[in-house]
Scaffold this active site. Structure first.
Site, PDB file in Angstrom:
ATOM      1  N   HIS A   1      39.517  37.618  39.788  1.00 26.96           N
ATOM      2  CA  HIS A   1      38.079  37.507  39.095  1.00 26.96           C
ATOM      3  C   HIS A   1      37.229  38.779  39.736  1.00 26.96           C
ATOM      4  O   HIS A   1      36.786  38.340  40.774  1.00 26.96           O
ATOM      5  CB  HIS A   1      37.807  36.087  39.345  1.00 26.96           C
ATOM      6  CG  HIS A   1      38.590  34.996  38.542  1.00 26.96           C
ATOM      7  ND1 HIS A   1      38.575  34.559  37.375  1.00 26.96           N
ATOM      8  CD2 HIS A   1      39.540  34.345  39.294  1.00 26.96           C
ATOM      9  CE1 HIS A   1      39.555  33.620  37.275  1.00 26.96           C
ATOM     10  NE2 HIS A   1      40.301  33.538  38.747  1.00 26.96           N
TER      11      HIS A   1
ATOM     12  N   GLU B   1      46.397  24.369  38.552  1.00 25.02           N
ATOM     13  CA  GLU B   1      45.864  24.843  39.827  1.00 25.02           C
ATOM     14  C   GLU B   1      45.615  23.457  40.271  1.00 25.02           C
ATOM     15  O   GLU B   1      45.832  23.085  41.444  1.00 25.02           O
ATOM     16  CB  GLU B   1      44.689  25.713  39.723  1.00 25.02           C
ATOM     17  CG  GLU B   1      43.962  25.921  40.990  1.00 25.02           C
ATOM     18  CD  GLU B   1      42.758  26.767  40.592  1.00 25.02           C
ATOM     19  OE1 GLU B   1      42.101  26.757  39.617  1.00 25.02           O
ATOM     20  OE2 GLU B   1      42.248  27.441  41.824  1.00 25.02           O
TER      21      GLU B   1
ATOM     22  N   ASP C   1      39.830  35.222  44.285  1.00 24.45           N
ATOM     23  CA  ASP C   1      38.144  35.462  44.459  1.00 24.45           C
ATOM     24  C   ASP C   1      38.096  36.083  45.851  1.00 24.45           C
ATOM     25  O   ASP C   1      37.463  35.276  46.793  1.00 24.45           O
ATOM     26  CB  ASP C   1      37.565  34.395  44.057  1.00 24.45           C
ATOM     27  CG  ASP C   1      37.627  33.889  42.599  1.00 24.45           C
ATOM     28  OD1 ASP C   1      36.961  34.506  41.858  1.00 24.45           O
ATOM     29  OD2 ASP C   1      38.384  32.787  42.424  1.00 24.45           O
TER      30      ASP C   1
HETATM   31  N1  ADE Z   1      37.117  31.224  38.274  1.00 27.35           N
HETATM   32  C1  ADE Z   1      37.196  31.929  39.342  1.00 27.35           C
HETATM   33  N2  ADE Z   1      38.153  31.764  39.879  1.00 27.35           N
HETATM   34  C2  ADE Z   1      39.058  30.580  39.613  1.00 27.35           C
HETATM   35  C3  ADE Z   1      40.043  29.817  39.880  1.00 27.35           C
HETATM   36  N3  ADE Z   1      40.653  29.854  41.090  1.00 27.35           N
HETATM   37  N4  ADE Z   1      40.285  28.737  39.062  1.00 27.35           N
HETATM   38  C4  ADE Z   1      39.585  28.514  37.892  1.00 27.35           C
HETATM   39  N5  ADE Z   1      38.550  29.074  37.534  1.00 27.35           N
HETATM   40  C5  ADE Z   1      38.241  30.529  38.426  1.00 27.35           C
HETATM   41 ZN    ZN Z   2      41.518  32.512  39.223  1.00 32.84          ZN
END
Ligand code: ADE
Ligand code: ZN
Length: 305
Positions: A21, A202, A281
């Protein structure tokens, strides 16, 4: 393979990063610099204070800070600087190809034009390709905590840029926002020739991964950790040669796993799943792609194969 040899191999390996991201590559130093440049007030007094706040117990904890961080991104040049800084880091990690996400709704919701965000990001991606030879695809994500109509509106805003957008994705708060909520907008995106990916499994249950496959008809699954809880789902992922974009340090920081030794990457590979390693991230989770590779290579005793 000893640690030094492992690290040398990892550092030299040409890589593709498929789950990143761009807003999640905003380092605290740049957060401060842009806050000052744009006269935006931020609730931190120092870089150290910012880093200390990066202590998350789940995805939502992180997202609250991630959206707050975006507030310093106002102008096209800000998006350029953010993206180019990421590409410099990626280049240092021998990354040759990137497929990066951006969250247009995180910007349009606070009054920053879609064109401002995408214009700066694409200008940097072009510059990165020219300077470093890093090829790219750009993926536009829908925020799943917002409604279907907001996603449709974003797809409409993207219309003039569709030749520069490779695909759409789905991110933000997973639990309570199943893929089925976006089946129609994903069908529309597919009809426009876009590739489809979605964060699934996730934090959300295996049923969300099934929905991503069956209802959204995704070309790739982001994360997918919890798919391993369902044997039939694993078989489906293998049979369909689906790729999973796994993010080891993200999983650790967001408490998807308790210890880095619990990273599912090796188990997935052993099951025949195409698992890839990515940083998600990196400014928030403690490292770029090579740091992720190093962490799991040590923890899972990975070798060249
Ligand atoms: N937005 C940025 N990183 C994310 C993640 N790991 N899971 C969901 N949304 C996100
Ligand atoms: Zn992500």
């Amino acid at each position: 393979m000893d640690r030094e040899a492992r690290y040398a191999l990892i550092d030299a390996l040409p890589k593709a990063e498929l789950h990143l991201h761009i807003e999640g590559s905003l380092e605290p130093e740049m957060l401060f610099a842009l806050a000052e440049r744009n006269a935006v007030a931020i609730p931190f007094a120092s870089v150290e204070e910012v880093r200390a706040a990066y202590d998350f117990s789940n995805l939502q904890d992180f997202l609250d800070i991630y959206y707050q961080g975006m507030s310093v991104l106002l102008h096209e040049q800000d998006f350029f600087d953010l993206t180019f800084a990421y590409l410099e880091r990626a280049h240092a990690d021998a990354v040759r190809h990137v497929e990066i996400f951006f969250d247009p709704q995180g910007h349009t919701e606070r009054g920053v034009a879609f064109d401002t965000a995408i214009g700066g990001i694409l200008r940097a991606l072009d510059e990165g390709q020219a300077r470093f030879g890093i090829s790219y695809r750009l993926i536009m994500c829908f925020l799943r905590h917002l409604d279907e109509e907001a996603a449709f509106a974003t797809l409409r805003e993207a219309e003039p840029w569709l030749d520069r957008i490779a695909g759409v994705g789905l991110d933000s708060s997973e639990v309570g926002h199943p893929p089925s909520k976006f089946a129609r907008v994903f069908a529309d995106a597919k009809a426009k020739g876009l590739k489809l990916v979605a964060h699934a499994g996730e934090e959300g249950p295996p049923s969300y991964v099934w929905e991503a496959l069956d209802l959204l008809k995704v070309d790739r699954i982001d994360h997918g950790n919890r798919a391993l809880e369902d044997e039939a789902l694993v078989q489906r992922i293998v049979a369909d040669t689906q790729t999973l974009t796994v993010c080891p340090l993200s999983n650790l920081k967001l408490c998807v796993i308790d210890r880095i030794e619990d990273s599912p990457v090796k188990r997935m590979l052993d099951l025949g799943i195409r698992a890839t390693v990515n940083s998600d991230d990196p400014a928030y989770f403690g490292g770029y792609v090579n740091t992720n590779f190093r962490a799991i290579a040590d923890a899972l005793d990975l070798n060249r194969e």
